[in-house]
Enzyme design. Structure first.
Site, PDB file in Angstrom:
ATOM      1  N   ILE A 155       1.039  -8.411  13.018  1.00  0.00           N
ATOM      2  CA  ILE A 155      -0.129  -9.256  13.211  1.00  0.00           C
ATOM      3  C   ILE A 155      -0.819  -9.560  11.877  1.00  0.00           C
ATOM      4  CG2 ILE A 155      -0.671  -8.486  15.529  1.00  0.00           C
ATOM      5  CD1 ILE A 155      -2.680  -6.470  14.373  1.00  0.00           C
ATOM      6  N   ASN A 156      -1.622 -10.618  11.894  1.00  0.00           N
ATOM      7  CA  ASN A 156      -2.550 -10.848  10.793  1.00  0.00           C
ATOM      8  C   ASN A 156      -3.745  -9.896  11.004  1.00  0.00           C
ATOM      9  OD1 ASN A 156      -4.032 -12.082   8.626  1.00  0.00           O
ATOM     10  ND2 ASN A 156      -2.888 -13.964   9.007  1.00  0.00           N
ATOM     11  N   LEU A 210      -7.998 -17.183   1.346  1.00  0.00           N
ATOM     12  CA  LEU A 210      -6.826 -17.936   0.884  1.00  0.00           C
ATOM     13  C   LEU A 210      -6.936 -18.414  -0.563  1.00  0.00           C
ATOM     14  CD1 LEU A 210      -6.266 -19.968   4.156  1.00  0.00           C
ATOM     15  CD2 LEU A 210      -4.820 -18.130   3.305  1.00  0.00           C
ATOM     16  N   CYS A 242      -5.019 -17.199   9.804  1.00  0.00           N
ATOM     17  CA  CYS A 242      -5.979 -16.598   8.858  1.00  0.00           C
ATOM     18  C   CYS A 242      -7.394 -16.600   9.449  1.00  0.00           C
ATOM     19  CB  CYS A 242      -5.992 -17.334   7.539  1.00  0.00           C
ATOM     20  SG  CYS A 242      -7.133 -16.570   6.383  1.00  0.00           S
TER      21      CYS A 242
HETATM   22  C1  LIG Z   1      -6.491  -8.639   0.875  1.00  0.00           C
HETATM   23  C2  LIG Z   1      -5.635  -9.244   1.954  1.00  0.00           C
HETATM   24  C3  LIG Z   1      -5.241 -10.580   1.854  1.00  0.00           C
HETATM   25  C4  LIG Z   1      -4.438 -11.158   2.845  1.00  0.00           C
HETATM   26  N1  LIG Z   1      -4.031 -12.458   2.711  1.00  0.00           N
HETATM   27  C5  LIG Z   1      -3.173 -12.986   3.622  1.00  0.00           C
HETATM   28  C6  LIG Z   1      -2.640 -14.290   3.434  1.00  0.00           C
HETATM   29  O1  LIG Z   1      -2.893 -14.980   2.457  1.00  0.00           O
HETATM   30  N2  LIG Z   1      -1.803 -14.765   4.396  1.00  0.00           N
HETATM   31  C7  LIG Z   1      -1.436 -14.040   5.503  1.00  0.00           C
HETATM   32  O2  LIG Z   1      -0.651 -14.521   6.322  1.00  0.00           O
HETATM   33  N3  LIG Z   1      -1.928 -12.791   5.691  1.00  0.00           N
HETATM   34  C8  LIG Z   1      -2.769 -12.256   4.774  1.00  0.00           C
HETATM   35  N4  LIG Z   1      -3.231 -10.966   4.941  1.00  0.00           N
HETATM   36  C9  LIG Z   1      -2.809 -10.193   6.134  1.00  0.00           C
HETATM   37  C10 LIG Z   1      -1.586  -9.304   5.826  1.00  0.00           C
HETATM   38  O3  LIG Z   1      -0.483 -10.086   5.466  1.00  0.00           O
HETATM   39  C11 LIG Z   1      -1.222  -8.442   7.055  1.00  0.00           C
HETATM   40  O4  LIG Z   1      -0.887  -9.285   8.132  1.00  0.00           O
HETATM   41  C12 LIG Z   1      -2.363  -7.525   7.498  1.00  0.00           C
HETATM   42  O5  LIG Z   1      -3.046  -7.006   6.380  1.00  0.00           O
HETATM   43  C13 LIG Z   1      -1.884  -6.358   8.369  1.00  0.00           C
HETATM   44  O6  LIG Z   1      -0.994  -5.502   7.678  1.00  0.00           O
HETATM   45  P1  LIG Z   1      -1.494  -4.157   6.881  1.00  0.00           P
HETATM   46  O7  LIG Z   1      -2.432  -3.418   7.774  1.00  0.00           O
HETATM   47  O8  LIG Z   1      -0.229  -3.423   6.560  1.00  0.00           O
HETATM   48  O9  LIG Z   1      -2.165  -4.645   5.630  1.00  0.00           O
HETATM   49  C14 LIG Z   1      -4.048 -10.374   3.965  1.00  0.00           C
HETATM   50  C15 LIG Z   1      -4.439  -9.029   4.052  1.00  0.00           C
HETATM   51  C16 LIG Z   1      -5.222  -8.458   3.068  1.00  0.00           C
HETATM   52  C17 LIG Z   1      -5.617  -7.012   3.181  1.00  0.00           C
END
Ligand SMILES: Cc1cc2nc3c(=O)[nH]c(=O)nc-3n(C[C@H](O)[C@H](O)[C@H](O)COP(=O)(O)O)c2cc1C
Length: 306
Positions: free
Chosen positions: A192-193, A72, A129
């Site tokens: 999802i996160n 974060l 997170c």
């Molecule tokens: C480098 C990075 C930083 C992230 N930071 C946050 C964040 O600050 N808050 C949040 O809700 N999700 C965060 N995520 C999660 C993404 O928003 C997302 O939920 C997750 O990566 C799944 O989607 P994707 O596979 O398309 O990346 C982060 C993901 C990555 C890769």
């Protein structure tokens, strides 16, 4: 005419693709996704205090996606809200989703009271997170009582701005948590996160690759977990869902829609394919719709359940 225009919680998007939170860190930089034709952008999660983030390396790519422990990293609410105000002012054409993270309800209330006057299109509560557990313990949203309580307090102060609960897959029963958020007044769910935490070991250095040792897994490898979570949430609630996790091509997006996602988050895939992925996805989705004679995507949202 095949139409990608999507109504999500009363907010109109020109297409269903969303940049998820945290994929870009600096607020002004989110403009890159807008210029690339995304339907909506979610800004990096904002916290009460400024956070430097976890020790480097914070991100690491592997064959099936990525592992990250950004922790974060953000400017904190005082500076962050100024930057967000400017960003919203300068980017009125595309809905801006502001993401907030807090460890206490009082902090969430403080953040909400600062953000609501800036009139973002949507507010997303990051209840999930995985990269700050060692610091704060399990995120508040991992437990349904706490998740519902936060949503309830936030909804008292958000007026007309839709509020989403962003959920973690790292729980025993994600649909129970989604239900509790809906019951507390959430307007939608984002899921999802990242998955995990996971770990990757550098066999030459003989130690974990990330500075923080463990991190959340995202990208291609987590798609089946994300699809299952969205499917379960869709069965449990009536509010709309932003489905995300591992989407990197149009077929993945269609799966996510059929599982129950009204909007589709595409994050990690932008690191390997670039921001042009949004144009590609839109083009390919329209071809699919034409072939299948689908006039509007809402006709296939959740269709895998029938
Ligand atoms: C480098 C990075 C930083 C992230 N930071 C946050 C964040 O600050 N808050 C949040 O809700 N999700 C965060 N995520 C999660 C993404 O928003 C997302 O939920 C997750 O990566 C799944 O989607 P994707 O596979 O398309 O990346 C982060 C993901 C990555 C890769």
């Amino acid at each position: 005419m095949n139409d990608l225009t999507t109504n999500f919680c009363g907010v109109i998007l020109t297409n269903p693709f969303v940049l998820p939170s945290g994929i870009i860190t600096e607020i002004p930089e989110h403009k890159r996704a807008i210029e690339a034709g995304v339907g909506a952008v979610t800004l990096k999660s904002l916290t009460y205090h400024k956070r430097e983030g976890n020790p480097i390396p914070r991100v690491w790519r592997y064959d099936c996606g990525m592992i990250n422990s950004v922790g974060l990293r953000n400017a904190g609410i005082e500076k962050g809200s100024e930057e967000i105000a400017k960003f919203i002012e300068e980017n009125k054409k595309i809905p801006v989703i502001v993401s907030l993270f807090a460890t206490k309800i009082e902090e969430f209330i403080y953040l909400i009271d600062k953000i609501v006057p800036l009139e973002p299109a949507i507010i997303e509560l990051n209840l999930s997170c995985p990269n700050v557990d060692d610091e704060f313990g399990k995120p508040l949203g991992m437990e349904r009582g706490a998740a519902g309580q936060i949503v309830k307090e936030v909804k008292k102060r958000s007026f007309k701005i839709p509020v989403l609960a962003k959920l973690s897959p790292n729980v025993t029963n994600i649909s129970e948590i989604a239900k509790s958020c809906e019951h507390a007044g959430a307007d939608g769910i984002a899921a999802i996160n990242t998955v995990g935490p996971g770990m990757i070991i550098d066999i030459n250095k003989k130690k974990p690759v990330l500075g923080a040792i463990k991190g959340g897994v995202s990208g291609q490898g987590i798609l089946p977990i994300a699809v299952r979570c969205v499917y379960e949430i869709y069965e449990a609630v009536k509010i709309p869902i932003i489905g995300m996790g591992g989407v990197s091509k149009w077929q993945d997006a269609v799966e996510m829609i059929m599982a129950g996602g009204t909007l589709i988050g595409v994050g990690t895939a932008t690191y390997s394919k670039g921001m042009r992925i949004y144009e590609e996805l839109k083009k390919d989705l329209i071809i699919y719709m034409q072939k299948q004679n689908i006039k509007n995507l809402k006709d296939i949202v959740g269709i895998a359940h029938h």
